[in-house]
Design a protein around this motif. Sequence first.
Motif, PDB file in Angstrom:
ATOM      1  N   VAL A  26       0.854  -1.189   0.000  1.00 29.83           N
ATOM      2  CA  VAL A  26       0.000   0.000   0.000  1.00 29.83           C
ATOM      3  C   VAL A  26       0.884   1.231   0.000  1.00 29.83           C
ATOM      4  O   VAL A  26       1.806   1.353   0.806  1.00 29.83           O
ATOM      5  CB  VAL A  26      -0.940   0.025   1.227  1.00 29.83           C
ATOM      6  CG1 VAL A  26      -1.755   1.314   1.263  1.00 29.83           C
ATOM      7  CG2 VAL A  26      -1.861  -1.190   1.203  1.00 29.83           C
ATOM      8  N   VAL A  27       0.593   2.130  -0.930  1.00 30.88           N
ATOM      9  CA  VAL A  27       1.323   3.386  -1.068  1.00 30.88           C
ATOM     10  C   VAL A  27       0.348   4.510  -0.787  1.00 30.88           C
ATOM     11  O   VAL A  27      -0.723   4.579  -1.399  1.00 30.88           O
ATOM     12  CB  VAL A  27       1.899   3.530  -2.500  1.00 30.88           C
ATOM     13  CG1 VAL A  27       2.596   4.859  -2.677  1.00 30.88           C
ATOM     14  CG2 VAL A  27       2.821   2.356  -2.830  1.00 30.88           C
ATOM     15  N   ARG A  28       0.689   5.379   0.136  1.00 30.69           N
ATOM     16  CA  ARG A  28      -0.139   6.556   0.450  1.00 30.69           C
ATOM     17  C   ARG A  28       0.420   7.757  -0.296  1.00 30.69           C
ATOM     18  O   ARG A  28       1.635   7.939  -0.390  1.00 30.69           O
ATOM     19  CB  ARG A  28      -0.121   6.829   1.951  1.00 30.69           C
ATOM     20  CG  ARG A  28      -0.639   5.683   2.788  1.00 30.69           C
ATOM     21  CD  ARG A  28      -2.124   5.684   2.823  1.00 30.69           C
ATOM     22  NE  ARG A  28      -2.645   4.588   3.627  1.00 30.69           N
ATOM     23  CZ  ARG A  28      -3.889   4.469   3.953  1.00 30.69           C
ATOM     24  NH1 ARG A  28      -4.751   5.385   3.581  1.00 30.69           N
ATOM     25  NH2 ARG A  28      -4.317   3.446   4.648  1.00 30.69           N
ATOM     26  N   ALA A  29      -0.465   8.607  -0.797  1.00 26.58           N
ATOM     27  CA  ALA A  29      -0.066   9.780  -1.568  1.00 26.58           C
ATOM     28  C   ALA A  29      -1.167  10.831  -1.453  1.00 26.58           C
ATOM     29  O   ALA A  29      -2.095  10.684  -0.651  1.00 26.58           O
ATOM     30  CB  ALA A  29       0.162   9.393  -3.030  1.00 26.58           C
ATOM     31  N   VAL A  30      -1.076  11.860  -2.260  1.00 28.64           N
ATOM     32  CA  VAL A  30      -2.126  12.875  -2.361  1.00 28.64           C
ATOM     33  C   VAL A  30      -2.307  13.244  -3.822  1.00 28.64           C
ATOM     34  O   VAL A  30      -1.414  13.036  -4.646  1.00 28.64           O
ATOM     35  CB  VAL A  30      -1.815  14.154  -1.537  1.00 28.64           C
ATOM     36  CG1 VAL A  30      -1.779  13.865  -0.054  1.00 28.64           C
ATOM     37  CG2 VAL A  30      -0.535  14.813  -1.996  1.00 28.64           C
ATOM     38  N   GLY A  31      -3.451  13.813  -4.114  1.00 32.84           N
ATOM     39  CA  GLY A  31      -3.689  14.334  -5.447  1.00 32.84           C
ATOM     40  C   GLY A  31      -2.990  15.682  -5.613  1.00 32.84           C
ATOM     41  O   GLY A  31      -2.271  16.146  -4.718  1.00 32.84           O
ATOM     42  N   HIS A  32      -3.206  16.299  -6.740  1.00 28.93           N
ATOM     43  CA  HIS A  32      -2.553  17.575  -7.063  1.00 28.93           C
ATOM     44  C   HIS A  32      -3.410  18.318  -8.076  1.00 28.93           C
ATOM     45  O   HIS A  32      -4.093  17.688  -8.894  1.00 28.93           O
ATOM     46  CB  HIS A  32      -1.162  17.289  -7.647  1.00 28.93           C
ATOM     47  CG  HIS A  32      -0.316  18.496  -7.843  1.00 28.93           C
ATOM     48  ND1 HIS A  32      -0.457  19.320  -8.937  1.00 28.93           N
ATOM     49  CD2 HIS A  32       0.682  19.001  -7.091  1.00 28.93           C
ATOM     50  CE1 HIS A  32       0.435  20.292  -8.851  1.00 28.93           C
ATOM     51  NE2 HIS A  32       1.141  20.127  -7.729  1.00 28.93           N
ATOM     52  N   GLU A  33      -3.347  19.632  -8.054  1.00 27.89           N
ATOM     53  CA  GLU A  33      -4.183  20.433  -8.958  1.00 27.89           C
ATOM     54  C   GLU A  33      -3.942  20.132 -10.434  1.00 27.89           C
ATOM     55  O   GLU A  33      -4.824  20.352 -11.262  1.00 27.89           O
ATOM     56  CB  GLU A  33      -3.973  21.926  -8.686  1.00 27.89           C
ATOM     57  CG  GLU A  33      -2.575  22.416  -9.025  1.00 27.89           C
ATOM     58  CD  GLU A  33      -2.391  23.890  -8.732  1.00 27.89           C
ATOM     59  OE1 GLU A  33      -3.269  24.694  -9.092  1.00 27.89           O
ATOM     60  OE2 GLU A  33      -1.353  24.217  -8.147  1.00 27.89           O
ATOM     61  N   ARG A 168      -3.203   0.516  -3.747  1.00 24.05           N
ATOM     62  CA  ARG A 168      -3.059  -0.811  -3.140  1.00 24.05           C
ATOM     63  C   ARG A 168      -2.747  -1.784  -4.263  1.00 24.05           C
ATOM     64  O   ARG A 168      -3.550  -1.989  -5.170  1.00 24.05           O
ATOM     65  CB  ARG A 168      -4.337  -1.222  -2.429  1.00 24.05           C
ATOM     66  CG  ARG A 168      -4.242  -2.577  -1.735  1.00 24.05           C
ATOM     67  CD  ARG A 168      -5.558  -2.924  -1.037  1.00 24.05           C
ATOM     68  NE  ARG A 168      -5.444  -4.096  -0.215  1.00 24.05           N
ATOM     69  CZ  ARG A 168      -5.673  -5.338  -0.626  1.00 24.05           C
ATOM     70  NH1 ARG A 168      -6.033  -5.569  -1.898  1.00 24.05           N
ATOM     71  NH2 ARG A 168      -5.557  -6.357   0.202  1.00 24.05           N
ATOM     72  N   LEU A 169      -1.561  -2.369  -4.218  1.00 24.85           N
ATOM     73  CA  LEU A 169      -1.134  -3.350  -5.196  1.00 24.85           C
ATOM     74  C   LEU A 169      -1.229  -4.728  -4.571  1.00 24.85           C
ATOM     75  O   LEU A 169      -0.643  -4.971  -3.518  1.00 24.85           O
ATOM     76  CB  LEU A 169       0.312  -3.077  -5.636  1.00 24.85           C
ATOM     77  CG  LEU A 169       0.551  -1.757  -6.360  1.00 24.85           C
ATOM     78  CD1 LEU A 169       2.044  -1.481  -6.454  1.00 24.85           C
ATOM     79  CD2 LEU A 169      -0.073  -1.789  -7.739  1.00 24.85           C
ATOM     80  N   ALA A 170      -1.976  -5.622  -5.217  1.00 27.86           N
ATOM     81  CA  ALA A 170      -2.140  -6.972  -4.705  1.00 27.86           C
ATOM     82  C   ALA A 170      -1.785  -7.966  -5.801  1.00 27.86           C
ATOM     83  O   ALA A 170      -2.281  -7.865  -6.929  1.00 27.86           O
ATOM     84  CB  ALA A 170      -3.578  -7.198  -4.246  1.00 27.86           C
ATOM     85  N   VAL A 171      -0.918  -8.910  -5.461  1.00 32.19           N
ATOM     86  CA  VAL A 171      -0.493  -9.931  -6.419  1.00 32.19           C
ATOM     87  C   VAL A 171      -1.173 -11.244  -6.070  1.00 32.19           C
ATOM     88  O   VAL A 171      -1.134 -11.686  -4.925  1.00 32.19           O
ATOM     89  CB  VAL A 171       1.037 -10.135  -6.373  1.00 32.19           C
ATOM     90  CG1 VAL A 171       1.453 -11.201  -7.383  1.00 32.19           C
ATOM     91  CG2 VAL A 171       1.756  -8.844  -6.643  1.00 32.19           C
ATOM     92  N   GLU A 172      -1.782 -11.838  -7.069  1.00 38.19           N
ATOM     93  CA  GLU A 172      -2.352 -13.173  -6.917  1.00 38.19           C
ATOM     94  C   GLU A 172      -1.446 -14.104  -7.714  1.00 38.19           C
ATOM     95  O   GLU A 172      -1.483 -14.116  -8.949  1.00 38.19           O
ATOM     96  CB  GLU A 172      -3.776 -13.210  -7.460  1.00 38.19           C
ATOM     97  CG  GLU A 172      -4.464 -14.531  -7.236  1.00 38.19           C
ATOM     98  CD  GLU A 172      -5.898 -14.500  -7.744  1.00 38.19           C
ATOM     99  OE1 GLU A 172      -6.320 -15.524  -8.299  1.00 38.19           O
ATOM    100  OE2 GLU A 172      -6.565 -13.467  -7.591  1.00 38.19           O
ATOM    101  N   PRO A 173      -0.606 -14.875  -7.031  1.00 38.43           N
ATOM    102  CA  PRO A 173       0.304 -15.777  -7.739  1.00 38.43           C
ATOM    103  C   PRO A 173      -0.463 -16.782  -8.581  1.00 38.43           C
ATOM    104  O   PRO A 173      -1.614 -17.131  -8.262  1.00 38.43           O
ATOM    105  CB  PRO A 173       1.077 -16.474  -6.625  1.00 38.43           C
ATOM    106  CG  PRO A 173       0.931 -15.579  -5.435  1.00 38.43           C
ATOM    107  CD  PRO A 173      -0.419 -14.937  -5.583  1.00 38.43           C
ATOM    108  N   ALA A 174       0.179 -17.268  -9.640  1.00 34.74           N
ATOM    109  CA  ALA A 174      -0.461 -18.239 -10.540  1.00 34.74           C
ATOM    110  C   ALA A 174      -0.751 -19.538  -9.812  1.00 34.74           C
ATOM    111  O   ALA A 174      -0.122 -19.896  -8.864  1.00 34.74           O
ATOM    112  CB  ALA A 174       0.437 -18.504 -11.740  1.00 34.74           C
TER     113      ALA A 174
END
Length: 174
Positions: A26-33, A168-174
């Motif tokens: 999970v990466v937290r960030a903010v938007g921008h104009e 949120r990046l989630a990997v589902e392995p093969a």
Amino acid sequence: MSDADARSEPVAGDPDAGADEPYVEVVRAVGHEHVTAEHASTFEFTTDDWLTPAGDCIVGVEADRAPRDFSAEFREACRDADATITATVAAGEPGAEAVDLADPAHVDRVVGRGDPGLALLDERSMVGRTSDYTDDERTVLVDGDGAAADLDRDLVAALADGAPAALRLAVEPA
């Protein structure tokens, strides 16, 4: 993709959204104009605290992490060409301190796959791609089913108003 479609599955069960799951980052960030989300083949989050109008793929700035910070298990799982990688982009209300991943104001998803060529070592930004390009350290998924231009426009508007964001990046392995 729309908020309604993306909400059909829960984003996460707790505020840390995967902190204890080896295949979730999970990466937290903010938007921008200057967020326009008009790029047709990529979307990007960056640790930079600025954005020019030319950055039409960037949807989040001031990211608190970059691919180099991801766990070794996560990076290795992403290098499986048969793995499914789901990128959930969420935003809170403009003016809020953070986005609640269990109940975001706006959410959308891009689903792609992993690739043995993913380095995931960049210290500054992460990029999801609709192509199979892997020749940089920023790419976090390839063959995505969408890009910045495909994101829900209410989500994009909230990000352009400076709303808190999360990837949120989630990997589902093969």
